[in-house]
Design a protein around this motif. Structure first.
Motif, PDB file in Angstrom:
ATOM      1  N   ASN A 104       0.738  -1.275   0.107  1.00  0.00           N
ATOM      2  CA  ASN A 104      -0.101   0.038   0.003  1.00  0.00           C
ATOM      3  C   ASN A 104       0.848   1.249  -0.035  1.00  0.00           C
ATOM      4  O   ASN A 104       0.332   2.125  -0.514  1.00  0.00           O
ATOM      5  CB  ASN A 104      -0.948   0.092   1.144  1.00  0.00           C
ATOM      6  N   GLY A 105       1.969   1.073   0.464  1.00  0.00           N
ATOM      7  CA  GLY A 105       2.872   2.164   0.502  1.00  0.00           C
ATOM      8  C   GLY A 105       4.079   2.335  -0.344  1.00  0.00           C
ATOM      9  O   GLY A 105       4.291   1.186  -0.852  1.00  0.00           O
ATOM     10  N   SER A 106       4.493   3.413  -0.619  1.00  0.00           N
ATOM     11  CA  SER A 106       5.525   3.709  -1.794  1.00  0.00           C
ATOM     12  C   SER A 106       6.629   4.868  -1.418  1.00  0.00           C
ATOM     13  O   SER A 106       5.873   5.880  -1.134  1.00  0.00           O
ATOM     14  CB  SER A 106       4.965   3.771  -3.108  1.00  0.00           C
ATOM     15  N   ASN A 107       7.911   4.527  -1.483  1.00  0.00           N
ATOM     16  CA  ASN A 107       8.909   5.492  -1.188  1.00  0.00           C
ATOM     17  C   ASN A 107       9.241   5.878  -2.774  1.00  0.00           C
ATOM     18  O   ASN A 107       9.986   5.295  -3.168  1.00  0.00           O
ATOM     19  CB  ASN A 107       9.817   5.218  -0.183  1.00  0.00           C
ATOM     20  N   ASN A 108       9.059   7.099  -3.052  1.00  0.00           N
ATOM     21  CA  ASN A 108       9.559   7.520  -4.456  1.00  0.00           C
ATOM     22  C   ASN A 108      10.451   8.537  -4.321  1.00  0.00           C
ATOM     23  O   ASN A 108      10.392   9.640  -3.744  1.00  0.00           O
ATOM     24  CB  ASN A 108       8.427   7.734  -5.439  1.00  0.00           C
ATOM     25  N   SER A 109      11.246   8.687  -5.521  1.00  0.00           N
ATOM     26  CA  SER A 109      12.102   9.792  -5.417  1.00  0.00           C
ATOM     27  C   SER A 109      12.568  10.392  -7.244  1.00  0.00           C
ATOM     28  O   SER A 109      12.555   9.428  -7.722  1.00  0.00           O
ATOM     29  CB  SER A 109      13.612   9.603  -4.894  1.00  0.00           C
ATOM     30  N   GLY A 110      12.794  11.854  -7.267  1.00  0.00           N
ATOM     31  CA  GLY A 110      13.279  11.976  -8.485  1.00  0.00           C
ATOM     32  C   GLY A 110      14.711  11.945  -8.865  1.00  0.00           C
ATOM     33  O   GLY A 110      15.557  11.523  -8.074  1.00  0.00           O
ATOM     34  N   VAL A 111      14.923  11.406 -10.187  1.00  0.00           N
ATOM     35  CA  VAL A 111      16.233  10.919 -10.587  1.00  0.00           C
ATOM     36  C   VAL A 111      16.502  12.195 -11.640  1.00  0.00           C
ATOM     37  O   VAL A 111      15.979  12.289 -12.519  1.00  0.00           O
ATOM     38  CB  VAL A 111      16.086   9.577 -10.876  1.00  0.00           C
ATOM     39  N   ARG A 112      17.985  12.445 -11.346  1.00  0.00           N
ATOM     40  CA  ARG A 112      18.386  13.217 -12.674  1.00  0.00           C
ATOM     41  C   ARG A 112      19.735  12.863 -13.054  1.00  0.00           C
ATOM     42  O   ARG A 112      20.541  12.092 -12.167  1.00  0.00           O
ATOM     43  CB  ARG A 112      18.716  15.043 -11.843  1.00  0.00           C
ATOM     44  N   LEU A 113      20.307  13.422 -14.284  1.00  0.00           N
ATOM     45  CA  LEU A 113      21.703  12.780 -14.528  1.00  0.00           C
ATOM     46  C   LEU A 113      22.616  13.806 -14.317  1.00  0.00           C
ATOM     47  O   LEU A 113      23.860  13.490 -14.418  1.00  0.00           O
ATOM     48  CB  LEU A 113      21.565  12.638 -16.205  1.00  0.00           C
ATOM     49  N   ALA A 114      22.310  14.845 -14.103  1.00  0.00           N
ATOM     50  CA  ALA A 114      23.518  16.079 -13.713  1.00  0.00           C
ATOM     51  C   ALA A 114      22.764  16.665 -12.499  1.00  0.00           C
ATOM     52  O   ALA A 114      21.510  16.893 -12.360  1.00  0.00           O
ATOM     53  CB  ALA A 114      23.552  17.000 -14.793  1.00  0.00           C
ATOM     54  N   GLN A 115      23.510  17.188 -11.604  1.00  0.00           N
ATOM     55  CA  GLN A 115      23.561  17.866 -10.398  1.00  0.00           C
ATOM     56  C   GLN A 115      22.486  19.241 -10.627  1.00  0.00           C
ATOM     57  O   GLN A 115      21.457  19.353  -9.825  1.00  0.00           O
ATOM     58  CB  GLN A 115      24.587  18.229  -9.402  1.00  0.00           C
ATOM     59  N   GLU A 116      22.869  20.040 -11.826  1.00  0.00           N
ATOM     60  CA  GLU A 116      22.218  21.235 -11.989  1.00  0.00           C
ATOM     61  C   GLU A 116      20.847  21.063 -12.713  1.00  0.00           C
ATOM     62  O   GLU A 116      20.175  22.152 -13.169  1.00  0.00           O
ATOM     63  CB  GLU A 116      23.106  22.106 -12.777  1.00  0.00           C
ATOM     64  N   GLN A 117      20.507  19.931 -13.108  1.00  0.00           N
ATOM     65  CA  GLN A 117      19.283  19.387 -13.780  1.00  0.00           C
ATOM     66  C   GLN A 117      17.923  19.923 -13.112  1.00  0.00           C
ATOM     67  O   GLN A 117      17.976  19.645 -11.994  1.00  0.00           O
ATOM     68  CB  GLN A 117      19.289  18.235 -14.331  1.00  0.00           C
TER      69      GLN A 117
END
Length: 408
Positions: A104-117
């Motif tokens: 029922n639960g989900s821990n999600n996070s954004g993913v970038r290829l560069a720090q300044e993206q």
């Protein structure tokens, strides 16, 4: 057989012909989209999780000792429960997890290829591995390696470090690897997610599904972080035939060892999958019922219209029989007439089907309706029309030539 007499007759009955064409068009449009939705739901219900579902059970448990949410107590209880479950007969692996597939639960996070993206490349779910997650889940590494002992950290340490903390590597699933680094070996590459420091990929697993929110894309990553929370999921791996036995024994073992234990959930992963897709299964069956009802209504409409026309044209049919038309020719006349009406309705229905699909795409983020659903809908409705009109057509073919000599 010439088409001209049929078209001439239909022009004299525009309203009735238009109604049956409209009915067929609506049925075609709805059936094509309903079939598409059913297949979409079935595909989702059969999605691969990447884990050894038929060997896994889960126990979600907490202790009354954890009411204060003290980190030291949470860690002590978690390690105590893991040790108890590890010694249950039939258990081959055990892992604690803050989330599980079909949970029922989900821990999600954004993913970038560069720090300044500025914008995320994708959104991925995050599994925490306390040391045995890959073995317990039965995940298959396709490249790279598992975490080393010195790469694990405790969540409390990571949280204190904030954005300057360093995640000591990540294992990602193949779908995420192909999205981030298409055509390349992801092992050794880096991405940004938690904090300002790059996270290096050390391994890629074949598959690992999200716990939920499947529409966000099947992107999953595993961090070497030990997390201790009240109400954690304890995942046990055993032989498929012993799941029920092991689940009962494990719950009993926890209750004997800790009178303060609260077992919130206890399931096999097969049960979790079945429960997770209950709504999808119900929707698929509802759409099947809608399709069946529409086909029945359309068939009855065709039968009713054909029967009405036979009654209206009885004298005309008798004249044709008197002039030498055979029963087969009369039968074919009505079948061709129905085929033409169905063809017009199907063409309109195909256009309407794409229109409905555009609305569904904008409202519910569904993919575009594949072209091959349209000929399937057309064949179904053509076949339905021929079957439905056969009875009235046979009745018309049985009209005797003598009917032509009767008074109007």
């Amino acid at each position: 057989m010439e088409i001209r007499p049929i078209l001439s007759t239909l022009r004299r009955h525009k309203t009735a012909a238009a109604l049956i064409v409209l009915e067929i068009a609506l049925t075609c449009a709805i059936i094509c989209n309903a079939l598409f939705l059913i297949v979409e739901r079935l595909d989702q219900m059969n999605i691969s999780s990447g884990i050894a579902e038929n060997e896994l059970v889960r126990i979600q448990a907490a202790s009354l000792r954890q009411l204060g949410d003290d980190d030291a107590i949470n860690k002590s209880v978690t390690n105590e429960y893991l040790d108890i479950l590890r010694h249950v007969p039939g258990v081959t692996q055990v892992a604690g997890s803050s989330q599980i597939p079909f949970g029922n639960g989900s821990n999600n996070s954004g993913v970038r290829l560069a720090q300044e993206q500025q914008n995320n490349t994708l959104n991925a779910t995050v599994y925490m591995d306390g040391g045995t997650l890959l073995e317990t889940f039965g995940l298959r590494l396709v490249s790279g390696r598992d975490f080393n002992a010195d790469e694990y950290q405790e969540m409390s340490v990571v949280e204190k470090s904030g954005d300057d903390g360093q995640i000591n590597g990540a294992i990602i699933n193949r779908t995420m690897a192909e999205k981030l680094f298409p055509g390349q070996n992801a092992v050794g590459k880096a991405f940004y997610s938690w904090g300002n420091k790059p996270i290096r990929v050390i391994g890629v697993v074949e598959e690992l599904i999200r716990p939920n929110n499947l529409g966000l894309g099947q992107y999953s990553m595993i961090f070497p972080i030990r997390q201790y929370n009240a109400g954690m999921d304890y995942v046990l791996r055993t032989e498929p035939s012993r799941r029920a036995e092991v689940l009962k024994s494990a719950v009993d073992a926890l209750k004997r060892a800790d009178p303060n234990v609260l077992v919130v959930n206890q399931n096999t992963f097969s049960e979790l999958r079945r429960k997770f897709f209950e709504q999808d299964r119900a929707m698929a069956w509802m759409l099947v019922a809608v399709i069946a009802a529409l086909l029945i209504v359309t068939a009855l409409g065709i039968v009713g219209l054909a029967s009405f026309w036979v009654q209206q044209r009885t004298r005309q049919i008798g004249v044709r029989r008197a002039l030498g038309a055979t029963k087969a020719q009369i039968l074919r006349y009505f079948q061709v007439e129905n085929f033409l009406l169905a063809a017009v309705g199907i063409v309109l229905g195909m256009l309407l089907a794409f229109g409905i699909n555009q609305v569904l795409m904008s409202k519910y983020e569904l993919p575009r309706l594949p072209f091959w659903y349209l000929p399937i809908g057309a064949l179904v409705l053509w076949a339905l029309g021929q079957v439905a009109v056969f009875g009235p057509a046979r009745k018309a073919a049985a009209v005797p030539p003598a009917i032509a000599t009767r008074s109007a």
